[in-house]
Design an enzyme around this catalytic site. Structure first.
Site, PDB file in Angstrom:
ATOM      1  CG  HIS A  86      46.244   1.214  40.486  1.00  0.00           C
ATOM      2  ND1 HIS A  86      46.567   2.307  41.251  1.00  0.00           N
ATOM      3  CD2 HIS A  86      46.058   0.192  41.364  1.00  0.00           C
ATOM      4  CE1 HIS A  86      46.574   1.982  42.527  1.00  0.00           C
ATOM      5  NE2 HIS A  86      46.276   0.690  42.628  1.00  0.00           N
ATOM      6  CG  ASP A  88      44.556   5.708  40.368  1.00  0.00           C
ATOM      7  OD1 ASP A  88      45.063   4.631  40.012  1.00  0.00           O
ATOM      8  OD2 ASP A  88      43.368   5.807  40.730  1.00  0.00           O
ATOM      9  CG  ASP A 119      47.483   0.309  46.491  1.00  0.00           C
ATOM     10  OD1 ASP A 119      47.396  -0.012  45.291  1.00  0.00           O
ATOM     11  OD2 ASP A 119      46.492   0.582  47.194  1.00  0.00           O
ATOM     12  CD  GLU A 153      42.645   0.102  41.967  1.00  0.00           C
ATOM     13  OE1 GLU A 153      42.191  -0.928  42.512  1.00  0.00           O
ATOM     14  OE2 GLU A 153      43.188   1.033  42.619  1.00  0.00           O
ATOM     15  CD  GLU A 154      44.132   3.554  45.135  1.00  0.00           C
ATOM     16  OE1 GLU A 154      43.129   3.211  45.784  1.00  0.00           O
ATOM     17  OE2 GLU A 154      45.244   3.040  45.311  1.00  0.00           O
TER      18      GLU A 154
END
Length: 411
Positions: A86, A88, A119, A153-154
């Protein structure tokens, strides 16, 4: 011993040598990505930077779907293998907590530090250069590999993958998530959902509170009941315990000199195996403190950076892939062929896009990523440079392993 195909055994030294030679390129690319703040709905700039690197290393085709997800393709074979990072990232919080600039990508003692280094920009750096390894060493097979830079995603994990699998017309045979796993193979995690409990009262001037009905006072017993409920939730041997906690309380009032007319409690609920949206909602509704209140599951309806709105209920199901599933065994075989030992196998504590790929869509999914899960979203976020190299090796080897092993009797 580990059912690894000869194609990886015979090429592992070349894969390792090329991955090591590309280390500096991976670090430089990762530092570029760390330097781009991009929350959910703001990923356009980082998507463009990833596209540039995919073009540089020679992906066969690069496209962006209407939601803004980036899809880099290598090969055109029958098996559709998709690998996701991801794009973001969460914010930095209080800048005073950081001992270094979170967007500089500090390199020190074998680590790249900074927001989103683990991440989840480290996974993307390794993925893109896995593509270069595949192309340069001619590791193509009867597969099509999509490297996906997903959005949102976040804020709403799984949303991008619902769009990709439902709207983009791609039928995936398997998905590999590159969230940080400390180079373990992860085969599932608890689900989660977001709930709110709404209390309605009657506002009045604070100088005479007896004229109103303060919903904050009626809310307070529920908070203690939630704490008690959390201690009683079930546990699964593999996934661990279900949890519930209060993460926000807010009131609606015309001013600070008035009794509020409404109060809302926000709940984060983590679901272990056997729990569902319906059972979790029923538990809250049955609490004495929730009587007379409205309990609801939230919806996500925020535009992507392209302006597209794709609504989703904020329920992210629990998912687990059996340890003897061919995809897990393929991952074990690829790792063992490259590194001469079996990998650790486990689960994530947090939630990932797997809630969409497998939890909602049923596509076999595993995780393998550079970085340490426990430092994600913290001021110590980092990724070991060695992980970038070894993850790129794994991503380059796994597609050929998958096509060589899946469907054979070698498992």
């Amino acid at each position: 011993m580990f059912n690894a195909p000869e194609a990886i055994f015979s090429n592992r030294d070349r894969i390792a040598a090329l991955a090591q030679a590309l280390e500096a390129d991976m670090v430089a690319f990762l530092r570029d990505l760390v330097a781009i703040p991009a929350g959910s709905g703001q990923e356009g700039v980082v998507i463009q930077r990833i596209r540039q690197e995919m073009e540089k290393v020679g992906f066969d085709e690069i496209s962006t779907d209407p939601m803004g997800n980036l899809l880099g393709r290598i090969g055109g074979g029958k098996k559709i293998i998709m690998m996701d990072a991801h794009t973001d990232a969460v914010g930095v919080g209080d800048p005073k907590e950081w001992a270094w600039d979170p967007y500089k990508g500090k390199v020190e003692d074998g680590f790249v530090y900074g927001r989103a280094s683990g991440d989840q920009r480290g996974g993307m750096a390794s993925l893109v250069y896995a593509g270069k390894i595949i192309k340069q060493l001619r590791l193509e097979g009867d597969y099509t590999l999509y490297v996906v830079g997903s959005v949102h995603e976040e804020d709403c994990e799984g949303l991008a993958w619902l769009y990709i699998l439902k709207e983009d017309g791609i039928t995936a045979d398997c998905v590999v998530l590159t969230e940080p796993t400390n180079l373990r193979i992860c085969r599932g995690h608890r689900g989660r959902m977001e709930m709110e409990v709404h209390f309605r009262g009657r506002s009045c001037h604070a100088s005479a509170p007896e004229r109103g009905d303060n919903p904050i006072y009626r809310m307070m017993p529920l908070v203690r009941e939630i704490e008690t409920l959390n201690a009683c939730l079930p546990t699964d041997e593999f996934l661990g315990k279900g949890t519930v906690t209060v993460t926000d309380i807010r009131a609606v009032s015309p001013s600070l000199c008035a009794v509020p007319g409404a109060c809302t409690v926000h709940l984060d609920r983590r679901l272990t195996r056997g729990e569902s949206l319906e059972s979790a909602m029923a538990q809250i509704r049955a609490l004495p403190g929730a009587q007379g209140a409205e309990v609801e599951t939230l919806r996500y309806e925020v535009p992507s950076y392209t302006g597209l709105v794709y609504p989703m209920e904020k329920y992210y199901p629990t998912w687990v892939l059996d340890e003897d599933h061919p995809l897990v065994k393929t991952g074990v075989s690829a790792f063992a062929a490259l590194f001469g030992k079996p990998p650790a196998i486990g689960k994530w504590a947090f939630s990932t896009n797997g809630v969409g790929t497998m939890g909602l869509m049923g596509v076999p999914t595993i995780g393998f990523g550079p970085g340490e899960e426990e430092v994600a979203h913290t001021v110590l976020e980092r990724v070991p440079i060695r992980h970038l190299v070894e993850a790129a090796m794994f991503y380059a080897a796994l597609p050929l392993c998958y096509t060589s092993i899946v469907g054979s009797d070698r498992l």
